[in-house]
Design an enzyme around this catalytic site. Structure first.
Site, short mmCIF file in Angstrom:
data_model
loop_
_atom_site.label_atom_id
_atom_site.label_comp_id
_atom_site.label_asym_id
_atom_site.label_seq_id
_atom_site.Cartn_x
_atom_site.Cartn_y
_atom_site.Cartn_z
N LYS A 70 1.04 -1.17 -0.09
CA LYS A 70 0.11 0.20 0.09
C LYS A 70 0.97 1.27 0.02
CE LYS A 70 -3.95 2.34 2.41
NZ LYS A 70 -4.73 2.18 3.60
N ASP B 67 -16.39 0.65 -0.20
CA ASP B 67 -15.22 0.36 -0.92
C ASP B 67 -14.31 -0.25 0.34
OD1 ASP B 67 -15.69 3.22 -0.77
OD2 ASP B 67 -13.49 3.19 -0.83
P1 AMP Z 1 -9.60 5.54 1.36
O1 AMP Z 1 -10.48 6.65 1.61
O2 AMP Z 1 -8.39 5.52 1.73
O3 AMP Z 1 -10.19 4.25 1.30
O4 AMP Z 1 -9.61 5.84 -0.29
C1 AMP Z 1 -10.62 5.90 -1.18
C2 AMP Z 1 -10.11 5.76 -2.54
O5 AMP Z 1 -9.00 6.65 -2.96
C3 AMP Z 1 -9.35 4.28 -3.03
O6 AMP Z 1 -9.88 4.10 -4.37
C4 AMP Z 1 -7.91 4.82 -2.76
O7 AMP Z 1 -7.20 3.93 -3.54
C5 AMP Z 1 -7.96 6.15 -3.12
N1 AMP Z 1 -6.94 6.71 -2.86
C6 AMP Z 1 -6.66 7.11 -1.44
N2 AMP Z 1 -5.36 7.93 -1.35
C7 AMP Z 1 -4.72 7.81 -2.70
C8 AMP Z 1 -3.59 8.31 -3.06
N3 AMP Z 1 -2.74 8.89 -2.29
N4 AMP Z 1 -3.05 8.04 -4.11
C9 AMP Z 1 -3.96 7.38 -5.01
N5 AMP Z 1 -5.22 6.93 -4.81
C10 AMP Z 1 -5.56 7.16 -3.44
MG MG Z 2 -10.16 2.31 0.96
#
Ligand code: AMP
Ligand code: MG
Length: 504
Positions: A125, A267
């Site tokens: 990650k 998700d």
């Molecule tokens: P999360 O809120 O961390 O569950 O992320 C929601 C979505 O945003 C998921 O599809 C993650 O893969 C994407 N995401 C979160 N942070 C990043 C980042 N720094 N770069 C790329 N994708 C991100």
């Molecule tokens: Mg997530």
């Protein structure tokens, strides 16, 4: 160059013996489900922390990290032979709203490895851009990586289903958030990282008659992660019910230990009922049912007391996604979720009885529990400390009684409750020493409070990773009284000003 990604493979994957053989079962489903691409190298990598407990779970030797190339592999700079990195596509509902396509924006599955528990997916990650990165940079910062690493292992030690964390690597690579920080990569492992959102994706991206991908994914899930459902009249309904039951048990686990996830978007919901995607999570300090741990959650959608209902809402989103496989029989889908309504309250009550040291079941236990929680909320009593002190409560021992009583504002109301509790214990002939032992093995002394993580993060930012490793060790035995009393103490005043948000 890899098709459409703008990314190139590392020159050569390191040709060194890998500690394991690698497979990638989802690859057989075809590239509608993922994009194959290598991790983006993180310059000048170093180890931040490793979990021996996680290595043991995988069946790896404790010195696995001495394998040639290990640091490069787990920092995205190399691959072991047989690894086949890929980012998967999913969608989801975020804060109650359909968010469309998301996907592994910074996670990359390196492959699956055989463990004593079957094949487990090994995922980086923060390993760089993927086609699903949207506006993000594909990176994760040291701060959030330490939180995810420690909490994954802490939850496991508490006996709560979770994805696990093998290690963190760091790099001087700068990552911009509110301020400049440095990059880190957590290696997470789990039997599967499939989410509700994976199914929502294929339900939403196809026309009514184009749901083969959804069916393929559901069949994949059944075959590899829920084979017992294949014998049911309708395996898809059986799968839905299984997920509902597992999720209900998970919610009971969270509520009973005072864990707030913070971002319960669909998700972030595991098809295996695992705690997944640690971001702005928090453990309750002062008990407040309305506690919102995520500073970005303005509406309080994911407040502590709301988690069980949110999970049920999310299960409806999953049910909706599976409808094309159920001849659109929404009644049957809703009926498959029905067990949640009984499994969750029963599972929670079972845990609360255990937290009170009750060995038998009486109807009146519910009000005994509810009234204690009401008193705790009124006094903003510390969730973990209250149950820990209660674990030594003995009516005949003044000091033990006062240790609990002192946590409450309305001492007389507590005395009245304590009398009821004493009577209840007497009713089942509870033996104090036995009860205390049971309760001390149920009510943790140490949970990963924000300020504990924060102390480890501050030291790590200065290049000292000793506190991460020390905390990891303490959290591995959460039911033991820690050697350092502060690990189990009330949060210090400065902790009140800590804020955690979606920034990670
Ligand atoms: P999360 O809120 O961390 O569950 O992320 C929601 C979505 O945003 C998921 O599809 C993650 O893969 C994407 N995401 C979160 N942070 C990043 C980042 N720094 N770069 C790329 N994708 C991100
Ligand atoms: Mg997530």
């Amino acid at each position: 160059m890899l098709a459409d990604t703008g990314l190139t493979r590392p020159e050569t994957a390191l040709e060194v013996p890998s500690p394991a053989a690698w497979s990638q079962r989802i690859a057989a489903l075809g590239n509608r489900f993922f994009t194959e691409l290598p991790p983006s190298p993180a310059p000048a990598p170093h180890w931040v922390a490793r979990s021996e407990a996680c290595a043991e779970t995988l069946g790896w030797a404790l010195d696995w990290w001495r394998q040639p190339g290990a640091l490069d592999v787990f920092s995205g700079n190399a691959l072991w032979p047989g690894m086949r990195p890929l980012a998967s596509v999913y969608s989801g509902h975020q804060f109650g709203v359909w968010a469309g396509q998301l996907g592994d924006g910074r996670a990359l599955s390196l492959g699956e490895t055989m463990t004593p528990r079957g094949l487990w997916d090994v995922q980086l990650k923060g390993a760089g851009l993927t086609p699903y990165s949207r506006m993000g940079d594909g990176r994760a910062v040291l701060r959030s990586s330490i939180r995810e690493f420690l909490c994954s292992e802490a939850m496991h030690a508490l006996g709560i289903p979770t994805t696990r964390a093998l290690c963190i690597t760091g790099s001087p690579l700068g990552v911009r958030r509110e301020e400049m920080e440095t990059a880190a990569i957590v290696t997470r492992v789990a039997p599967s990282f499939l989410r509700f959102g994976h199914f929502e994706h294929f339900a939403h991206t196809a026309n009514d008659d184009q749901h083969e991908a959804l069916r393929e994914l559901a069949d994949f899930m059944l075959r590899h992660h829920a084979p017992e459902c294949l014998a049911a009249d309708n395996p898809y309904l059986a799968l839905l019910e299984k997920v509902a039951r597992q999720t209900a048990e998970l919610m009971a686990d969270w509520q009973a230990v005072g864990f707030c996830h913070g971002v319960m978007n669909t998700d972030n919901m595991s098809m295996l009922g695992l705690t997944l995607d640690y971001g702005p999570f928090g453990f309750l300090d002062a008990f407040d049912p309305g506690h919102v741990c995520n500073h970005s959650d303005n509406q309080g959608r994911y407040a502590y007391a709301r988690q069980p209902n949110v999970a049920f809402w999310n299960l409806h989103a999953l049910a909706q996604a599976l409808l094309p496989l159920l001849n659109d029989n929404s009644e049957a889908a809703i009926a498959a979720l029905e067990p949640y309504k009984t499994v969750f309250p029963e599972a929670l009550m079972r845990r609360m009885r255990a937290k009170l040291g009750l060995a038998t079941e009486l109807d009146a236990d519910r009000s005994l529990v509810d009234d204690l929680l009401r008193l705790m909320a009124a006094a903003r009593a510390d969730f973990t400390i209250t149950f820990r002190r209660l674990s030594r409560f003995d009516a005949a021992d003044e000091a033990s009684r006062h240790a609990v009583r002192d946590l409450f504002l309305d001492r007389e109301a507590f005395d009245a409750w304590a009398l009821r509790y004493q009577d209840r214990l007497a009713q089942e002939g509870s033996v104090p020493a036995e009860r205390h032992a049971r309760m001390l093995a149920t009510n943790p002394a140490v949970v990963l409070r924000n300020h504990l993580a924060e102390q480890a993060i501050r030291r790590a930012r200065d290049g000292d990773f000793g506190e991460v490793q020390r905390l990891l060790k303490v959290l591995a035995s959460p039911y033991d009284e820690p050697a350092v009393a502060a690990d189990a103490a009330f949060p210090p005043d400065w902790a009140q000003h800590l804020e955690v948000s979606c920034s990670s």
